[in-house]
Write an enzyme that holds these catalytic residues in place. Sequence first.
Site, PDB file in Angstrom:
ATOM      1  CG  ASP A 173      -0.347   3.070   6.067  1.00 41.29           C
ATOM      2  OD1 ASP A 173      -1.436   3.089   6.782  1.00 41.29           O
ATOM      3  OD2 ASP A 173       0.034   4.359   5.691  1.00 41.29           O
TER       4      ASP A 173
ATOM      5  CG  PHE B 198      -1.886  -1.337   1.525  1.00 46.01           C
ATOM      6  CD1 PHE B 198      -2.895  -1.439   0.698  1.00 46.01           C
ATOM      7  CD2 PHE B 198      -1.291  -2.299   2.284  1.00 46.01           C
ATOM      8  CE1 PHE B 198      -3.507  -2.630   0.813  1.00 46.01           C
ATOM      9  CE2 PHE B 198      -1.803  -3.397   2.534  1.00 46.01           C
ATOM     10  CZ  PHE B 198      -3.064  -3.528   1.838  1.00 46.01           C
TER      11      PHE B 198
ATOM     12  CG  ASN C 216      -6.241  -7.077  -3.895  1.00 46.79           C
ATOM     13  OD1 ASN C 216      -5.732  -7.749  -3.115  1.00 46.79           O
ATOM     14  ND2 ASN C 216      -7.197  -6.255  -4.075  1.00 46.79           N
ATOM     15  CB  ALA C 217      -1.823  -5.666  -1.278  1.00 49.30           C
TER      16      ALA C 217
ATOM     17  CG  ASP D 144      -0.628   2.017  -4.440  1.00 54.77           C
ATOM     18  OD1 ASP D 144      -0.814   2.292  -3.112  1.00 54.77           O
ATOM     19  OD2 ASP D 144      -1.733   2.422  -5.134  1.00 54.77           O
TER      20      ASP D 144
ATOM     21  CB  CYS E 253      -6.182   5.108   8.862  1.00 51.86           C
ATOM     22  SG  CYS E 253      -6.666   4.293   7.462  1.00 51.86           S
TER      23      CYS E 253
END
Length: 399
Positions: A302, A230, A281-282, A252, A342
Amino acid sequence: MTSIKKALRRAVLNESGVERVKSRHPWLFRGNLIQAPVCAPGDIIAFTDRRGQVLGWGLWSEGALCIRVLSFGSHEPDQMELLRSRVERALAVRKCWCAGEESFRWVHGEGDRLPGISADLYGDVLSLQLSVMGWYRHADEVAKVFRKVKKLSAIILRNDTKHLEKEGIPREIKPLLGEMPAEPLKVKIGETYELVDIAGGQKTGAYLDVRRVPALLDPLYEDAKVLDCFSYQGHFTLHALRKGAAEVTAIDQSQSALERAKENISINGLPCAKVTFRCGNAFDIMREMDADRARYDIVIMDPPPFSPARGQLDSARRGYKELAVRGFRRLDAGGHLVFMSCSHAFTRDMLLDTLNDAARDAGSVCRIVHEIHQPQDHPALLGVPETDYLKGFVMGVEE
């Protein structure tokens, strides 16, 4: 105005509302009211107890979250005077905690007692979000207040966030003062320079809340193999290269973000040849890496918020756990995993439990090296957990 009209313009709180006021919470909901005011969205209204005693003043909205508190007590505030006072106070706080930095969050909504306002400073350009009608309908005046407090070349309204429709606010990106920057701004974020697209970048242009996190790993970068998931525009990648990483793999899902990361590497005079960029896609790429059995000294994760609401906590936990398990498995002996969330609804303890379960499934024994929290320019209010959103850990895997 007659006393009857004044009474009609007031919100009357029930016991739960009064308790929220006593705890100095900045939000009041429809369920906290006995009587709603007769007024327009964005008006400043008084809120009272059952006896009619004025407890404070706030901005009225038509949604479930109907009052954003501006002040407590019986005295009616002047909205623009209050704004200027709190904008000045917020900048004074940043001069203390962000000394020498040119990019930081100047106003962090409720954390600076200005609910509905986020203002990020990039050099002398301000990226401004006004997410409640009580501020949006005075947008030009709000911009003038900021420029009176600090000399700015431009103030850009960056209103493209979620939930604006509930406030009756249109999605728009436009200059309020000055002109829209024709090119991305070159600004220093943390210890490196980055190109920030005020109009098209994510959030207000960059992720200022994690700008200091890469420095936590300074003792580890030298000759390290780094996996930056990310990665967006490469903030962690830049810092790793600057501190001597041997190689970095940056992942990313946005090709344009990776192209901007390459530009950022160039403007910092860093070796782009040391970076492998993977767009996709991670989760999918991490599964491929499981098959390849690639190993790294540092893995950074992250991800975007997986649980913006409490109803999504279970799916968020599953997503975080899968990422963490795959991250642990990609670490070489003695390596370190950086993992952040987050999502304010996903608490610190939830994240810690999830990471513990992931380490167990991966067969890893870990020690916590650092705990990550939002920086001082993104203040959280004591007793208001909704303002405490960024959390994370740097974990060392024992050999």
